[in-house]
Design an enzyme around this catalytic site. Structure first.
Site, PDB file in Angstrom:
ATOM      1  N   CYS A  94       0.868  -1.179   0.000  1.00  0.00           N
ATOM      2  CA  CYS A  94       0.000   0.000   0.000  1.00  0.00           C
ATOM      3  C   CYS A  94       0.911   1.238   0.000  1.00  0.00           C
ATOM      4  O   CYS A  94       2.134   1.120   0.142  1.00  0.00           O
ATOM      5  CB  CYS A  94      -0.850  -0.006   1.268  1.00  0.00           C
ATOM      6  SG  CYS A  94       0.180   0.006   2.750  1.00  0.00           S
ATOM      7  N   HIS A 146       5.184  -4.926   8.937  1.00  0.00           N
ATOM      8  CA  HIS A 146       5.122  -6.293   9.458  1.00  0.00           C
ATOM      9  C   HIS A 146       5.342  -7.322   8.353  1.00  0.00           C
ATOM     10  O   HIS A 146       4.411  -7.996   7.924  1.00  0.00           O
ATOM     11  CB  HIS A 146       3.775  -6.532  10.154  1.00  0.00           C
ATOM     12  CG  HIS A 146       3.696  -5.863  11.498  1.00  0.00           C
ATOM     13  ND1 HIS A 146       2.512  -5.447  12.059  1.00  0.00           N
ATOM     14  CD2 HIS A 146       4.658  -5.542  12.394  1.00  0.00           C
ATOM     15  CE1 HIS A 146       2.755  -4.895  13.231  1.00  0.00           C
ATOM     16  NE2 HIS A 146       4.048  -4.934  13.458  1.00  0.00           N
ATOM     17  N   HIS A 190       3.429   2.106  11.666  1.00  0.00           N
ATOM     18  CA  HIS A 190       2.281   1.912  12.566  1.00  0.00           C
ATOM     19  C   HIS A 190       2.038   3.074  13.509  1.00  0.00           C
ATOM     20  O   HIS A 190       1.022   3.114  14.186  1.00  0.00           O
ATOM     21  CB  HIS A 190       2.480   0.631  13.379  1.00  0.00           C
ATOM     22  CG  HIS A 190       2.851  -0.532  12.519  1.00  0.00           C
ATOM     23  ND1 HIS A 190       4.142  -0.988  12.387  1.00  0.00           N
ATOM     24  CD2 HIS A 190       2.111  -1.285  11.701  1.00  0.00           C
ATOM     25  CE1 HIS A 190       4.168  -1.987  11.534  1.00  0.00           C
ATOM     26  NE2 HIS A 190       2.956  -2.194  11.097  1.00  0.00           N
ATOM     27  N   CYS A 209       2.392   6.087   8.774  1.00  0.00           N
ATOM     28  CA  CYS A 209       1.510   6.267   7.612  1.00  0.00           C
ATOM     29  C   CYS A 209       0.566   7.450   7.860  1.00  0.00           C
ATOM     30  O   CYS A 209      -0.028   7.555   8.942  1.00  0.00           O
ATOM     31  CB  CYS A 209       0.686   5.004   7.386  1.00  0.00           C
ATOM     32  SG  CYS A 209      -0.503   5.218   6.050  1.00  0.00           S
ATOM     33  N   GLU A 222      -0.009  -0.238  16.461  1.00  0.00           N
ATOM     34  CA  GLU A 222      -0.810   0.921  16.029  1.00  0.00           C
ATOM     35  C   GLU A 222      -1.786   1.347  17.129  1.00  0.00           C
ATOM     36  O   GLU A 222      -1.968   2.543  17.388  1.00  0.00           O
ATOM     37  CB  GLU A 222      -1.577   0.574  14.749  1.00  0.00           C
ATOM     38  CG  GLU A 222      -2.336   1.776  14.213  1.00  0.00           C
ATOM     39  CD  GLU A 222      -3.272   1.415  13.077  1.00  0.00           C
ATOM     40  OE1 GLU A 222      -2.891   0.629  12.200  1.00  0.00           O
ATOM     41  OE2 GLU A 222      -4.414   1.920  13.090  1.00  0.00           O
ATOM     42  N   THR A 257      -6.488   0.656  11.598  1.00  0.00           N
ATOM     43  CA  THR A 257      -6.669   0.802  10.151  1.00  0.00           C
ATOM     44  C   THR A 257      -6.758  -0.527   9.397  1.00  0.00           C
ATOM     45  O   THR A 257      -7.129  -0.544   8.231  1.00  0.00           O
ATOM     46  CB  THR A 257      -5.474   1.577   9.545  1.00  0.00           C
ATOM     47  OG1 THR A 257      -4.270   0.878   9.890  1.00  0.00           O
ATOM     48  CG2 THR A 257      -5.422   2.996  10.031  1.00  0.00           C
ATOM     49  N   CYS A 279      -8.365   1.590   6.469  1.00  0.00           N
ATOM     50  CA  CYS A 279      -7.826   2.356   5.341  1.00  0.00           C
ATOM     51  C   CYS A 279      -8.236   1.762   3.999  1.00  0.00           C
ATOM     52  O   CYS A 279      -8.688   0.621   3.919  1.00  0.00           O
ATOM     53  CB  CYS A 279      -6.308   2.446   5.450  1.00  0.00           C
ATOM     54  SG  CYS A 279      -5.500   0.924   4.977  1.00  0.00           S
ATOM     55  N   ASN A 304      -3.375  -7.017   8.668  1.00  0.00           N
ATOM     56  CA  ASN A 304      -4.225  -7.017   7.473  1.00  0.00           C
ATOM     57  C   ASN A 304      -4.084  -8.326   6.696  1.00  0.00           C
ATOM     58  O   ASN A 304      -5.024  -8.773   6.064  1.00  0.00           O
ATOM     59  CB  ASN A 304      -3.957  -5.770   6.620  1.00  0.00           C
ATOM     60  CG  ASN A 304      -2.739  -5.902   5.758  1.00  0.00           C
ATOM     61  OD1 ASN A 304      -2.811  -6.407   4.648  1.00  0.00           O
ATOM     62  ND2 ASN A 304      -1.578  -5.482   6.265  1.00  0.00           N
ATOM     63  N   SER A 361       1.861  -5.294   3.359  1.00  0.00           N
ATOM     64  CA  SER A 361       3.292  -5.114   3.641  1.00  0.00           C
ATOM     65  C   SER A 361       4.161  -6.089   2.844  1.00  0.00           C
ATOM     66  O   SER A 361       5.327  -6.283   3.176  1.00  0.00           O
ATOM     67  CB  SER A 361       3.537  -5.286   5.144  1.00  0.00           C
ATOM     68  OG  SER A 361       2.873  -6.428   5.615  1.00  0.00           O
TER      69      SER A 361
HETATM   70  S1  SF4 Z   1      -2.854   2.487   7.264  1.00  0.00           S
HETATM   71 FE1  SF4 Z   1      -1.410   0.760   7.137  1.00  0.00          FE
HETATM   72  S2  SF4 Z   1      -2.276  -0.609   5.596  1.00  0.00           S
HETATM   73 FE2  SF4 Z   1      -3.306   1.371   5.374  1.00  0.00          FE
HETATM   74  S3  SF4 Z   1      -2.171   2.535   3.831  1.00  0.00           S
HETATM   75 FE3  SF4 Z   1      -1.296   3.061   5.803  1.00  0.00          FE
HETATM   76  S4  SF4 Z   1       0.398   1.613   6.139  1.00  0.00           S
HETATM   77 FE4  SF4 Z   1      -0.912   0.784   4.512  1.00  0.00          FE
END
Ligand code: SF4
EC number: 1.17.7.4
Length: 333
Positions: A34, A63, A96, A118, A148, A186, A216, A246, A289
């Site tokens: 992502c 991760h 995270h 992020c 996170e 997320t 997300c 995820n 990831s």
């Molecule tokens: S919140 Fe986590 S999974 Fe979503 S875009 Fe950001 S890093 Fe990627």
């Protein structure tokens, strides 16, 4: 005319090629990296280029075992806490996110921080701060102990209660039923989160929703793609690590959407040939990831087992890109 896999999305129908063996792979799209992971990994790579090894990284930058091992070979040193970093050295914070107390302890040690959190995690942090300022009780749906969640809760420990799963709903208590909001990690399952919200709302009818989705876009898109292909599959292979929230959710979503079985693998070598007994359609996807090279390895291994035909199942096109953290952006000339 050949039969198609119609995923109900314009342009996403895939022709089904007649194969001599009838064996095929459905490959989910979107899958893998992502925008937040891409940015975090590039941040460490650029920091190593710019400053040379070692570059300290608090916690796994993302991760994934392969990513962490590769960066470690290039000179990244992964630590659990900032007090393991020599005073004044460079430290990267992972995708995270971290609690304010971590920023504080880094400042006390005069560390040079590059924050690869992020932006979509930062958004949830900002929501937590805002609702805490307005004196709300914040019900944070997420997994206890996940980095996170620790970071988000750390923004407003006095106001945040963790709701880890549907069974935790009964124990929630609030001070004022008119001032309650839910936020979330997320990378959760969209369906399970909505179920928890429903249960919370039965207890607290005035429960407010977050201003925008906390789960997300990448998590949602990968789950949608898996849901589309899973009913066609006797087996779904999710490439991802066990500590990747995820990725683990994708296995659950695949099972829930009708795949007869679903497994998580870090590498092609983790595939047990027995999984392929009586199987004609294998679904393949990867967590947010996971670098594409690992998916290629899995596809090559499946081809060795007679699953050489690969058909893509596309449910969305992703174009989001995040700018690198300020501290590592190339200088403008
Ligand atoms: S919140 Fe986590 S999974 Fe979503 S875009 Fe950001 S890093 Fe990627």
């Amino acid at each position: 005319m050949p039969p198609t896999v119609n995923m109900g999305i314009p342009g996403a129908s895939t022709p089904l090629v007649d194969t001599p063996t009838g064996k095929r792979v459905l490959l989910a799209e979107p899958r893998g990296y992502c925008a937040g992971v891409d940015r975090a990994v590039e941040t460490v790579e650029r920091a190593l280029e710019k400053h040379g090894a070692p570059v300290y990284v608090r916690h796994e930058i993302v991760h994934n075992r392969h990513v962490v091992d590769t960066l470690a070979k290039a000179g990244a040193v992964f630590v659990d806490e900032t007090d393991e970093v020599p005073e004044g050295a460079i430290v990267v914070f992972s995708a995270h996110g971290v609690a304010p107390s971590v920023h504080q302890s880094a400042a006390e040690r005069e560390l040079q921080v590059i924050d690869a959190t992020c932006p979509l995690v930062t958004k949830v942090h900002n929501e937590a701060k805002r609702y805490a300022r307005d004196d709300y009780d914040i019900l944070l749906i997420g997994h206890e102990g996940h980095e996170e969640v620790i970071g988000t809760a750390g923004e407003a420990p006095e106001h945040v209660q963790l709701v880890d799963g549907p069974d935790a709903v009964a124990a929630v208590t609030v001070r004022d039923e008119n001032k309650v909001v839910w936020l979330s990690q997320t990378t959760l399952s969209v369906d399970e989160t909505m179920d928890i919200v429903e249960r919370l709302r039965q207890r607290f009818p005035k429960l407010q929703d977050p201003p925008s989705d906390d789960i997300c876009y990448a998590t949602q898109n990968r789950q949608t793609a898996v849901k589309a292909m899973a009913p066609e599959c006797q087996l779904v292979i999710v490439v991802g690590s066990r500590n990747s929230s995820n990725s683990v959710r994708l296995v659950e979503v695949a099972r829930g959407a009708g795949a007869a079985s679903a497994h998580l693998v870090d590498y092609a070598d983790d595939i047990d040939p027995a999984w392929l007994d009586q199987v004609t359609t294998v679904g393949v996807t990867s967590g947010a990831s996971v670098p594409e090279v690992l998916v290629r390895g899995v596809l090559e291994r499946l081809a060795d087992y007679g699953f050489g035909v690969v058909q893509q199942v596309t449910t969305a096109n992703e174009t989001l890109v995040f700018a690198l953290p300020r501290e590592i952006r190339p200088a403008r000339h």
